[in-house]
Design a protein around this motif. Structure first.
Motif, PDB file in Angstrom:
ATOM      1  N   GLU A  38       0.829  -1.211   0.000  1.00 47.35           N
ATOM      2  CA  GLU A  38       0.000   0.000   0.000  1.00 47.35           C
ATOM      3  C   GLU A  38       0.861   1.259   0.000  1.00 47.35           C
ATOM      4  O   GLU A  38       0.688   2.178   0.816  1.00 47.35           O
ATOM      5  CB  GLU A  38      -0.951   0.005   1.200  1.00 47.35           C
ATOM      6  N   ALA A  70      -1.909   1.840  -9.105  1.00 43.08           N
ATOM      7  CA  ALA A  70      -3.237   2.138  -8.548  1.00 43.08           C
ATOM      8  C   ALA A  70      -4.331   1.802  -9.556  1.00 43.08           C
ATOM      9  O   ALA A  70      -5.371   1.229  -9.200  1.00 43.08           O
ATOM     10  CB  ALA A  70      -3.310   3.608  -8.141  1.00 43.08           C
ATOM     11  N   GLU A  71      -4.103   2.139 -10.818  1.00 44.82           N
ATOM     12  CA  GLU A  71      -5.074   1.819 -11.858  1.00 44.82           C
ATOM     13  C   GLU A  71      -5.200   0.306 -12.031  1.00 44.82           C
ATOM     14  O   GLU A  71      -6.304  -0.219 -12.209  1.00 44.82           O
ATOM     15  CB  GLU A  71      -4.651   2.473 -13.180  1.00 44.82           C
ATOM     16  N   ASN A  92      -7.164  -1.203  -9.109  1.00 42.60           N
ATOM     17  CA  ASN A  92      -8.568  -0.799  -9.058  1.00 42.60           C
ATOM     18  C   ASN A  92      -9.341  -1.246 -10.296  1.00 42.60           C
ATOM     19  O   ASN A  92     -10.515  -0.920 -10.435  1.00 42.60           O
ATOM     20  CB  ASN A  92      -8.661   0.731  -8.921  1.00 42.60           C
ATOM     21  N   LYS A 103     -12.714  -3.364  -9.808  1.00 44.74           N
ATOM     22  CA  LYS A 103     -13.795  -2.540  -9.253  1.00 44.74           C
ATOM     23  C   LYS A 103     -14.293  -1.541 -10.285  1.00 44.74           C
ATOM     24  O   LYS A 103     -15.504  -1.332 -10.425  1.00 44.74           O
ATOM     25  CB  LYS A 103     -13.296  -1.819  -8.012  1.00 44.74           C
ATOM     26  N   ALA A 104     -13.370  -0.929 -11.031  1.00 45.17           N
ATOM     27  CA  ALA A 104     -13.760   0.054 -12.042  1.00 45.17           C
ATOM     28  C   ALA A 104     -14.579  -0.601 -13.152  1.00 45.17           C
ATOM     29  O   ALA A 104     -15.567  -0.038 -13.629  1.00 45.17           O
ATOM     30  CB  ALA A 104     -12.516   0.724 -12.623  1.00 45.17           C
ATOM     31  N   GLY A 139     -17.495   8.935  -7.616  1.00 43.72           N
ATOM     32  CA  GLY A 139     -16.047   9.088  -7.554  1.00 43.72           C
ATOM     33  C   GLY A 139     -15.650  10.451  -8.096  1.00 43.72           C
ATOM     34  O   GLY A 139     -16.082  10.851  -9.191  1.00 43.72           O
TER      35      GLY A 139
END
Length: 589
Positions: A207, A245-246, A249, A252-253, A343
């Motif tokens: 993280e 990060a992309e 995620n 979920k995106a 978002g």
């Protein structure tokens, strides 16, 4: 068989899983003579699968999500179809369930009804893992069954190449890299070159959010290969962190992209408030806003306007809600949770005044909502968003977006068909000036629906914490109540005036609007609608809304209605995404 048992593990009898690897082994000739067990050698893949389905689903059904049955093949390609020395074979089945179930009762049911002995492995917690055991060749098992029997609850095919692939998990990827490094240190094969994906796994697993955090981690705990890679790519660390990060995620995106904007509003409207329920500062502020402005703003009318904008996008008939009023009335606070709902990076905010490329972000594929807070159309039309662009944008018409020609060849086209909302001060908002004429002002006014907030609430609105759950709840509930009121208005006059047709609300001395609408709808007959509602599993209130509107339009049955007729109903927009899908699917049956 001992080796196979060791590979499958020793599951506890009370273990509950939603994924199992099942083995239907051969029965030795001596055991066949002494028991009532069947010889699986004579069974087909489908026969084995049907027996498992019957035992798992029982009388109720709806337990098994998907299943694949494989015949165990030999390790020698020349002896395909064989595993044991005597030429006999056995079966494996990968099973995925909708819910966790104990394996022992199912094993007993298969034993009693199908006369098969089964072995249930609890060592696979995910579908891909169980399927990979059966479908993916390995050095120890180079030959796999190419004629497996697939089954799924909805008839969708099973891809035996894609579905067994190991999904990316940062922690697992990092641990595998560490094991390779340990093996190499002990004299094993050298590991592959440290890659960007290895760094991505470290960033996600630990993280790490900043360049300093990455450098600290690698310098303190990283291997030489990691340190060398990060040092060589130090200038690109910011890009690597953003890419990680992309990457993390992405699932979920992608899941959010598959949901409509109104589905996102409805899906979380039933969720518990992130704050202390009635103590939620946003909920208190919203109630105060509507209470003091009830003379100028209808909560139901604003909710319906927001719903129409989100579901249909702006048009000449679906005007964009614009809340106007003096400062501190709470107009911005009321709509601020849209940033959290969709978002912040997915909401197009007010452009900078005087910007040459004010709408360049609208061309990004991730934008889901326009929220222009304190937006003054006449002032922004001077240099930022011209009148013609404003009219096209909030009419759902195509328009060109001006972008820098240093990186583009021409201006891209854009068309906005999603939700939008605005706030603004009321004083002098529509006064013509500069390049904007009075006629331009009238055209821009026709694209918005104004909700004037003129009274300052007693509570402090600026301290309210944006709560998307409470915002979604009042929008959905107020819009639903407006639909009920409309049903009451459209119900036949005889039903509205007949006391016998109007049951009293619980604990009240007069009928409620919901009870009136329900009774009125129940007395109207549309041939085939009740059966259709059952097939599509529609909620009773949705079926009543459809019935009343169809009667209003003169329909006597559902047989003559086309898909466009259903989509044109007001009640259609109130259905959730999967309710609409089930209804259309039921029409095809």
């Amino acid at each position: 068989m001992n080796r196979l048992t060791a590979d499958l593990g020793d599951p506890a009898r009370d273990a509950k899983r939603d994924v199992y690897l099942v083995t239907m082994s051969r029965v030795l000739p001596g055991a066949l003579d002494q028991t009532d067990l069947v010889d699986v050698e004579a069974m087909s893949r489908e026969g084995v699968g049907r027996a498992l389905l019957s035992a798992l689903n029982g009388n109720g059904g709806g337990v098994v999500k998907k299943m694949a049955v494989f015949k165990a093949l030999g390790r020698d390609p020349a002896r395909a179809g064989e595993t044991h020395a005597d030429g006999s074979s056995h079966f494996h089945a990968a099973v995925s369930l909708f819910q966790n179930r104990r394996w022992f009762p199912v094993e007993r049911a298969v034993r009693e009804h199908a006369k098969m002995a089964t072995r249930w492995s609890c060592s696979h917690s995910q579908w891909w893992s169980a399927l990979r055991y059966c479908a993916a060749p390995t050095l120890k098992k180079p030959v796999v069954d190419g004629s497996a029997w697939p089954w799924s609850h909805d008839g969708s095919p099973i891809d035996f190449f894609e579905e067994p692939q190991r999904p990316f998990q940062a922690g697992a990827w990092k641990r595998r890299r560490e094991e390779v490094e340990k093996s190499a240190a002990a004299g094993g094969a050298p590991p592959k070159k440290f890659s960007k994906l290895d760094l991505t796994a470290v960033i996600l697993d630990q993280e790490l959010k900043t360049k300093a955090a990455v450098l600290e981690c690698i310098q303190s705990r990283g291997t030489e290969a990691m340190q060398r890679f990060v040092h060589n790519h130090q200038r690109q660390l910011g890009e690597h962190i953003a890419a990680a990060a992309e990457w993390g995620n992405a699932r979920k995106a992608a899941d959010l992209e598959r949901k409509s904007d109104w589905d996102m509003v409805c899906a979380a409207a039933d969720d518990a408030c992130g704050n202390d329920d009635d103590e939620c500062s946003y909920k208190v502020a919203a109630e105060a806003f509507f209470e003091v402005n009830q003379g100028s703003i209808s909560r139901a009318e604003l909710a319906c306007a927001l719903r129409a904008s989100i579901v249909n996008g702006p048009s000449k008939t679906t005007r964009t809600p614009l809340i106007v009023g003096p400062t501190n009335t709470g107009k911005s606070t009321l709509l601020m949770p849209f940033d959290k709902l969709f978002g912040q990076s997915n909401v197009l905010h007010k452009p900078a005044l005087g910007s040459k490329f004010a709408l360049r972000n609208i061309t990004k594929g991730n934008m889901r909502f326009i929220f222009w807070d304190d937006y003054r159309p006449v002032e922004y039309a001077q240099k930022t968003v011209e009148v013609a662009t404003f009219l096209s944008l909030f009419s759902g018409h195509p328009f060109e977006v001006q972008v820098s020609q240093s990186f583009n060849d021409g201006n891209p086209d854009a068309q906005w068909n999603r939700g939008a909302a605005m706030t603004a001060k009321e004083a002098g908002l529509w006064e013509p000036k500069g390049a904007v004429s009075a006629e331009d002002v009238r055209h821009m006014q026709s694209r918005v629906q104004v909700f004037p907030a003129r009274v300052l609430p007693k509570t402090t609105m600026r301290d309210a914490c944006p709560c998307p759950g409470c915002m979604r709840r009042w929008i959905r509930e107020a819009a639903a109540q407006a639909d009920i009121d409309e049903l009451v208005r459209l119900a036949p006059a005889a039903l509205r005036s007949s006391p016998a047709a109007l049951p009293l609300a619980d604990g009240a001395g007069a009928p409620s609007g919901a009870a009136t609408a329900a009774q009125a709808a129940a007395a109207i007959n549309v041939n085939g609608l009740d059966e259709l509602a059952v097939k599509a599993a529609l909620p009773p209130e949705a079926a009543r809304a459809l019935r009343v509107e169809l009667v209003e339009l003169g329909a006597v049955g559902v047989g003559g209605l086309a898909e466009d007729d259903w989509r044109g109903l007001r009640a259609w927009g109130a259905l959730r995404h999967f309710e609409q899908r089930r209804l259309l699917k039921s029409l095809e049956m």
